[in-house]
Write an enzyme that holds these catalytic residues in place. Structure first.
Site, PDB file in Angstrom:
ATOM      1  N   GLY A 236       0.830  -1.201   0.000  1.00 33.89           N
ATOM      2  CA  GLY A 236       0.000   0.000   0.000  1.00 33.89           C
ATOM      3  C   GLY A 236       0.860   1.243   0.000  1.00 33.89           C
ATOM      4  O   GLY A 236       1.977   1.236  -0.523  1.00 33.89           O
ATOM      5  N   SER A 237       0.347   2.304   0.620  1.00 36.22           N
ATOM      6  CA  SER A 237       1.043   3.589   0.578  1.00 36.22           C
ATOM      7  C   SER A 237       2.280   3.568   1.478  1.00 36.22           C
ATOM      8  O   SER A 237       2.380   2.759   2.410  1.00 36.22           O
ATOM      9  CB  SER A 237       0.108   4.699   1.056  1.00 36.22           C
ATOM     10  OG  SER A 237      -0.163   4.515   2.434  1.00 36.22           O
ATOM     11  N   GLY A 241       2.887   1.896   5.172  1.00 32.06           N
ATOM     12  CA  GLY A 241       4.020   0.986   5.360  1.00 32.06           C
ATOM     13  C   GLY A 241       4.942   1.450   6.477  1.00 32.06           C
ATOM     14  O   GLY A 241       5.477   0.626   7.233  1.00 32.06           O
ATOM     15  N   GLU A 258       5.856  -3.620   0.513  1.00 28.18           N
ATOM     16  CA  GLU A 258       5.822  -3.328  -0.919  1.00 28.18           C
ATOM     17  C   GLU A 258       4.964  -2.089  -1.059  1.00 28.18           C
ATOM     18  O   GLU A 258       3.742  -2.149  -1.042  1.00 28.18           O
ATOM     19  CB  GLU A 258       5.223  -4.541  -1.651  1.00 28.18           C
ATOM     20  CG  GLU A 258       5.640  -4.611  -3.090  1.00 28.18           C
ATOM     21  CD  GLU A 258       4.533  -4.188  -3.994  1.00 28.18           C
ATOM     22  OE1 GLU A 258       4.622  -3.032  -4.481  1.00 28.18           O
ATOM     23  OE2 GLU A 258       3.590  -4.959  -4.204  1.00 28.18           O
TER      24      GLU A 258
HETATM   25  C1  UN1 Z   1       0.893  -3.897  -7.589  1.00 24.84           C
HETATM   26  O1  UN1 Z   1       0.561  -2.962  -8.300  1.00 24.84           O
HETATM   27  O2  UN1 Z   1       0.780  -3.812  -6.328  1.00 24.84           O
HETATM   28  O3  UN1 Z   1       4.144  -6.120 -12.080  1.00 24.84           O
HETATM   29  C2  UN1 Z   1       1.395  -5.205  -8.091  1.00 24.84           C
HETATM   30  C3  UN1 Z   1       2.940  -5.836 -12.110  1.00 24.84           C
HETATM   31  C4  UN1 Z   1       1.964  -6.818 -11.512  1.00 24.84           C
HETATM   32  C5  UN1 Z   1       1.872  -6.646 -10.041  1.00 24.84           C
HETATM   33  C6  UN1 Z   1       1.573  -5.253  -9.574  1.00 24.84           C
HETATM   34  N1  UN1 Z   1       2.409  -8.139 -11.829  1.00 24.84           N
HETATM   35  O4  UN1 Z   1       2.516  -4.804 -12.614  1.00 24.84           O
END
Ligand code: UN1
Length: 504
Positions: A236-237, A241, A258
Site C-alpha cells: 500500500g502507501s 508501510g 511493498e
Molecule cells: C501492484 O501494483 O501492487 O508487475 C502489483 C505488475 C503486476 C503486479 C503489480 N504483476 O505490474
C-alpha cells in the site's frame, strides 16, 4: 445499476455466501458506476483476536506436515482458481474497475504463483557449510515461521495476497489476511475457494489455516500489534508501510513491505520507437494508472523526443476510456472521487511548474454515471520538477527530455521511491550501464519492456521508500521461514572454534 445486477450472478458462480459478513455499514462499491455491491459488517476486535488465535493453533499443527504435502493443498487451491478464473476475474473487474483482460490476468497471476509454490514445496533448500573443525558438519535448516499477516491494497486485491499466501502455506505458515476495505468481496470469494480446496485436502488442513479479517485501519493495527504474528507483509502507501514497519519494529517482528512506486522509463536515441510506444501506453494507462509499477516518468532523448511525443499524443487522443466490462475498453475508472481529485491536484501543480498538459479531464461514460473516469494525461515538463517526485495513483505520464544517459539515470534515481524502471535502447553499453551498480537503483530494472506487468518468477519489490521487501518468485520464500544453523559433531573430541583452549 448494471454492476449491482451482475454481482449476484458472479458470487453465485463462485459459491460465495455473504451471510457471515452481511449487515454492516462497510460498503463494497463498484468504481464502474458507484453501485453498492454489498454492505458488510466489520469483524469485532474479539473476532479478530480469535481468528489470529486460531491461525496460531493451526500453524502449530501445519508446520509438522511435510512440505511437499503442504504443496498439495496449494495445488488444489490452484485448481479451484483455474476452474473459477472467469468468474473471479469478473469479480475483480466489478470491485476494482480494472478491465476484464486485467481482471483475468490477475487471477492468472494467482494460478502462476500456486504452480511456483507447489514446485517450491520440494525445494526449500538449505546450505551445507564447511566446518573449520575436524569431525564436524554445518548446515542450515529452514523451518516454518508462524502466522503470516497480509495487508493488501485495492489495486491488486487478490494476486498480491496469493504471492504471500501460496509461499507461506508451503513454508508451513498460516495466514491472516486484512484486505483493503475497498475490495472485501474479492477477498471473501478467494477465502471461499481456499476453503473448498482445504475441504478436498482433508483433515490435515487445520481450521483457521487461512483467515480473513474484514475491517478498516483498527483491524490492520490489531494484526500488526499481535505478538502471535511474527511477519506482517503489507502492500500500500508509504505512509501505511511506515506505520506498519514502526509498530512491527517495536515488538521485533518482521515486516515485508511493498509500497509506493514512481517508475521511470528512459527512451534512448537507438530505441525501437514502435515497441517503446506500445510499452509506454500499456505501462502508463493500464489499470488506469493504478499499479504500483505504473509508468509515471518518461525521460526521452532530445533527438527522438518529437517523434515519440507525436506518436503518444495521437494514441492518447483516441484511447478507449469506458466501462471495463465492455470489450475494447482499455482504460476503466479510477477507484473513487478522492483519486480523481488527487489527479486534478497533481495536474494543477504540473502546470504551475511549467508543464504542458494534454488530456486529464473527466470523461463521461454512458450507463456509468457514478464512476470517476478520466482521459489519461500526458504532461510535458521542462525538466524533472517537484510534482514528479510524488506517486499520484492515476494515469498521468510526465515527460522530460534528456541530453546524456548519466542525466537520465540520475533523474531515474532522484525520487524517494525505488520499485521499477526500464530503458529502451538497442545499444548494449547503455543497457548494461542501466542495469549496473551505478545504474538504476530500483528493485526492478528492465530493458526493452516497460516497468509494469512483472512475471511471478522474479523477486518483486523495491528499495528506499518502496520498503525493501521482496515477494513472489526467486528466493522470496525465505522471508516466510526461520533459519537455523546446525553444527553437528560426529567426532570423539570437542575442539572449540577459533582454536580456543578451555581445559577443565
Ligand atoms: C501492484 O501494483 O501492487 O508487475 C502489483 C505488475 C503486476 C503486479 C503489480 N504483476 O505490474
Amino acid at each position: 445499476m448494471e454492476t449491482v445486477k451482475a454481482i449476484g450472478d458472479v458470487l453465485g458462480q463462485l459459491g460465495v455466501d455473504l451471510r457471515a459478513h452481511a449487515g454492516g455499514d462497510l460498503n463494497s462499491r463498484s468504481p464502474i458506476d458507484g453501485g453498492i455491491l454489498a454492505s458488510l459488517r466489520a469483524d469485532t476486535a474479539q473476532e479478530t483476536t480469535d481468528k489470529i488465535g486460531q491461525a496460531h493453533a493451526a500453524f502449530l499443527q501445519w508446520r509438522n506436515l511435510p512440505a511437499p504435502r503442504r504443496g498439495e493443498l496449494v495445488r488444489l487451491f490452484g485448481e479451484e482458481l483455474r476452474m473459477h478464473k472467469e468468474a473471479l476475474g469478473r469479480l475483480v473487474t466489478l470491485e476494482t474497475g480494472k478491465i476484464l483482460q486485467e481482471g483475468l490476468g490477475e487471477v492468472q497471476e494467482m494460478i502462476d504463483i500456486c504452480d511456483f509454490a507447489v514446485g517450491l514445496s520440494r525445494q526449500l533448500y538449505g546450505l551445507t557449510i564447511a566446518s573449520e573443525r575436524p569431525g564436524h558438519r554445518m548446515m542450515e535448516t529452514w523451518h516454518p515461521l508462524g502466522v503470516t499477516g497480509v495487508i493488501s491494497a485495492f489495486n491488486f486485491p487478490v494476486a498480491v495476497w496469493s504471492w504471500n499466501a501460496a509461499l507461506a502455506f508451503v513454508c508451513g505458515d498460516s495466514v491472516v489476511w486484512k484486505p483493503s476495505e475497498k475490495t472485501p468481496l474479492t477477498a471473501i470469494a478467494v477465502q471461499a475457494l481456499f476453503e473448498r480446496a482445504a475441504a478436498r485436502f482433508g483433515n490435515d488442513a487445520p481450521p483457521g489455516l487461512s483467515a480473513l479479517i474484514i475491517g478498516g485501519r483498527e483491524a490492520g493495527e490489531a494484526l500488526v500489534d499481535d505478538r502471535r504474528v511474527p511477519l506482517v507483509s503489507a502492500t500500500g502507501s508509504t505512509r501505511m508501510g511506515r506505520a506498519v514497519a514502526e509498530r512491527c519494529a517495536r515488538r521485533m517482528a518482521r515486516s515485508l513491505l511493498e509500497l509506493g512506486g514512481n517508475n521511470a522509463m528512459i527512451v534512448a536515441p537507438s530505441a525501437d520507437l514502435e515497441l517503446a510506444t506500445r510499452a509506454i501506453v500499456f505501462s502508463a494507462v493500464g489499470t488506469a494508472g493504478q499499479r504500483c509499477t505504473t509508468l509515471r516518468r518518461l525521460f526521452v532523448h532530445d533527438s527522438v523526443a518529437d517523434s515519440l511525443l507525436a506518436r503518444l499524443k495521437k494514441i492518447y487522443e483516441t484511447l478507449p476510456v469506458g466501462n471495463p466490462l465492455e470489450q475494447g475498453t482499455l482504460v476503466g475508472p479510477l477507484i473513487d472521487e478522492a483519486a480523481y481529485s488527487a489527479m486534478q491536484d497533481a495536474l494543477e501543480q504540473a502546470r504551475a511548474e511549467g508543464g504542458r498538459v494534454h488530456g486529464g479531464s473527466r470523461a463521461q461514460v454512458a450507463g456509468c454515471k457514478g464512476g470517476h473516469y478520466v482521459a489519461p494525461a500526458l504532461a510535458e515538463m521542462p525538466e524533472q520538477t517537484a510534482v514528479m517526485h510524488h506517486e499520484t495513483f492515476a494515469p498521468i505520464l510526465y515527460i522530460a527530455r534528456y541530453q546524456s544517459l548519466e542525466q537520465a539515470i540520475a533523474w531515474n534515481n532522484a525520487v524517494p521511491q525505488g520499485l521499477s524502471s526500464s530503458i529502451f535502447t538497442t545499444d548494449i553499453r547503455e543497457a548494461e550501464m542501466f542495469m549496473s551498480a551505478s545504474g538504476s537503483d530500483c528493485g526492478i530494472a528492465n530493458v526493452n519492456i516497460g516497468p509494469s506487468g512483472a512475471e511471478i518468477g522474479g523477486a518483486f519489490g523495491g528499495e528506499k521508500e518502496t520498503g525493501g521487501g521482496r515477494e513472489s518468485g526467486s528466493d522470496a520464500w525465505k522471508a516466510y521461514m526461520r533459519r537455523a544453523t546446525n553444527t553437528v559433531n560426529y567426532s570423539q573430541a570437542l575442539p572449540l572454534a577459533q582454536g580456543i583452549s578451555f581445559e577443565i
